[in-house]
Design a protein around this motif. Structure first.
Motif, mmCIF file in Angstrom:
data_model
loop_
_atom_site.group_PDB
_atom_site.id
_atom_site.type_symbol
_atom_site.label_atom_id
_atom_site.label_comp_id
_atom_site.label_asym_id
_atom_site.label_seq_id
_atom_site.Cartn_x
_atom_site.Cartn_y
_atom_site.Cartn_z
ATOM 1 N N ILE A 102 4.670 -1.708 0.229
ATOM 2 C CA ILE A 102 4.685 -0.502 -0.616
ATOM 3 C C ILE A 102 4.085 -0.812 -1.981
ATOM 4 N N ALA A 103 4.519 -1.924 -2.575
ATOM 5 C CA ALA A 103 3.969 -2.314 -3.878
ATOM 6 C C ALA A 103 2.469 -2.529 -3.790
ATOM 7 N N ALA A 104 2.017 -3.200 -2.717
ATOM 8 C CA ALA A 104 0.588 -3.474 -2.552
ATOM 9 C C ALA A 104 -0.217 -2.186 -2.454
ATOM 10 N N LYS A 105 0.276 -1.248 -1.664
ATOM 11 C CA LYS A 105 -0.445 0.017 -1.487
ATOM 12 C C LYS A 105 -0.494 0.811 -2.787
ATOM 13 N N LEU A 106 0.634 0.862 -3.513
ATOM 14 C CA LEU A 106 0.657 1.612 -4.769
ATOM 15 C C LEU A 106 -0.228 0.952 -5.827
ATOM 16 N N VAL A 107 -0.236 -0.379 -5.865
ATOM 17 C CA VAL A 107 -1.121 -1.091 -6.800
ATOM 18 C C VAL A 107 -2.577 -0.788 -6.473
ATOM 19 N N ALA A 108 -2.932 -0.833 -5.183
ATOM 20 C CA ALA A 108 -4.310 -0.562 -4.776
ATOM 21 C C ALA A 108 -4.706 0.879 -5.086
ATOM 22 N N MET A 109 -3.788 1.818 -4.860
ATOM 23 C CA MET A 109 -4.061 3.220 -5.181
ATOM 24 C C MET A 109 -4.345 3.384 -6.673
ATOM 25 N N ARG A 110 -3.502 2.752 -7.491
ATOM 26 C CA ARG A 110 -3.669 2.893 -8.934
ATOM 27 C C ARG A 110 -4.981 2.261 -9.397
ATOM 28 N N ALA A 111 -5.357 1.143 -8.790
ATOM 29 C CA ALA A 111 -6.610 0.485 -9.157
ATOM 30 C C ALA A 111 -7.813 1.362 -8.841
ATOM 31 N N ARG A 112 -7.649 2.263 -7.865
ATOM 32 C CA ARG A 112 -8.723 3.198 -7.499
ATOM 33 C C ARG A 112 -8.664 4.498 -8.294
ATOM 34 N N GLY A 113 -7.700 4.586 -9.218
ATOM 35 C CA GLY A 113 -7.603 5.768 -10.061
ATOM 36 C C GLY A 113 -6.662 6.837 -9.551
ATOM 37 N N GLU A 114 -5.879 6.519 -8.515
ATOM 38 C CA GLU A 114 -4.944 7.502 -7.968
ATOM 39 C C GLU A 114 -3.543 7.157 -8.460
ATOM 40 N N HIS A 115 -3.097 7.870 -9.498
ATOM 41 C CA HIS A 115 -1.836 7.551 -10.156
ATOM 42 C C HIS A 115 -0.743 8.513 -9.698
ATOM 43 N N LEU A 116 0.447 7.985 -9.460
ATOM 44 C CA LEU A 116 1.602 8.832 -9.259
ATOM 45 C C LEU A 116 2.075 9.357 -10.610
#
Length: 319
Positions: A102-116
């Motif tokens: 979960i942490a890995a996926k959320l980190v990768a999402m944020r690195a791509r500009g997709e922020h929660l």
């Protein structure tokens, strides 16, 4: 989808030499800033384990000065392995596997500009050689440290609600394969199952949602001599905020110390459920508990926070 991260994390954790530093390096490689990851090495009566915490900041979360609530996602377990008694990754490790993915996926999402919208704090611990202990109907994995220590390192004051993920296969009360959620626990009260979390479960599994039954005993701290189904809702003993258990379950009773029992499809279902919950919690779509209903319960019947303590023997009034 999180399959690439899940497979990478499984390969990382299925190693007798894995420690928290390796997890931190992996997350930094995905774009997590160094100051967002904490690793603490803790010695306990059963050995040494590494607590790992990673914070994924939201666009309007507390760390950015916003007011969006923070979700805690905890991977609960005794250990990733039971070496030297067992060879390889044990069923009990699924909680950590899910949390780090979960942490890995959320980190990768944020690195791509997709922020929660809100902050998400993911915490678990890494121990490849934890002890075991007897338990019915199948043996438990034990832990290098006690539950109070785990709660102290994983349950943080900034968390406004907690999703606690744990392998919950060693029982005969939830005969379902996949994932199941528990009712919400709030400061000693077991309240109704969240309808909005049931919606997330339906959406992410494509099936009718399953509910894991818990009892009053389960929400009391370990060490009081009472039976506990496992440690899935033990974080509720350390906080008054709403806690929901996310159980990875099977149709048959499987020991936490069993190897070859991890089904990545089930872990992926837990990962997707948690990520969708994090999205919707920050947007106000998901609610863990009805605050007005909890307040009414407390008004009518008083506090149940005593269940968060080890308790004391009742004084007999018989003569």
């Amino acid at each position: 989808m999180s399959w690439s991260h899940l497979i990478s994390v499984f390969d990382l954790l299925d190693d007798p030499a894995v420690r928290g530093a390796a997890v931190a390096d992996y997350l930094r490689g995905l774009g997590a800033p160094s100051d967002s990851i904490e690793v603490e090495v803790v010695d306990g009566p059963g050995g040494t384990t590494d607590f790992v915490r990673v914070t994924i900041p939201g666009s309007d979360g507390k760390r950015a000065g916003g007011a969006v609530p923070t979700l805690g996602v905890l991977g609960r377990l005794g250990g990733l392995g039971a070496r030297p008694e067992q060879i390889g990754f044990v069923s009990d490790g699924d909680g950590a596997l899910a949390a780090i993915t979960i942490a890995a996926k959320l980190v990768a999402m944020r690195a791509r500009g997709e922020h929660l919208a809100g902050d998400v704090v993911v915490a678990t611990h890494v121990d490849p050689d934890a002890p075991t202990q007897p338990h019915d109907p199948v043996p438990f994995m034990s832990s290098a440290v006690d539950q109070e220590t785990s709660n102290r390192h994983e349950v943080l004051p900034e968390m406004d609600a907690i999703l606690s993920i744990d392998t919950t296969k060693g029982n005969r009360v939830c005969n379902h394969k996949g994932i199941a959620i528990t009712p919400t626990i709030v400061d000693g009260w077991i309240v109704r199952v969240s309808e909005t979390l049931l919606d997330v479960a339906s959406r992410t599994t494509g099936r009718a949602p399953a509910v894991m039954p818990i009892t009053m005993q389960d929400i009391t701290p370990y060490g009081n001599g009472l039976f506990h189904v496992n440690s899935i809702v033990q974080p509720a003993t350390a906080t008054a905020v709403p806690v929901v258990g996310l159980a990875i379950v099977t149709e048959t009773a499987v020991a936490g110390s069993a190897t070859g029992a991890t089904d990545l499809h089930d872990v992926d279902a837990a990962v997707r459920f948690a990520i969708e919950t994090a999205k919707d919690f920050g947007r106000g779509i998901v609610s863990f508990a009805d605050a007005d209903e909890v307040a009414r319960l407390q008004e009518l019947y008083g506090s149940m926070s005593v269940l968060r303590t080890v308790g004391e023997p009742a004084v007999s009034t018989r003569r």
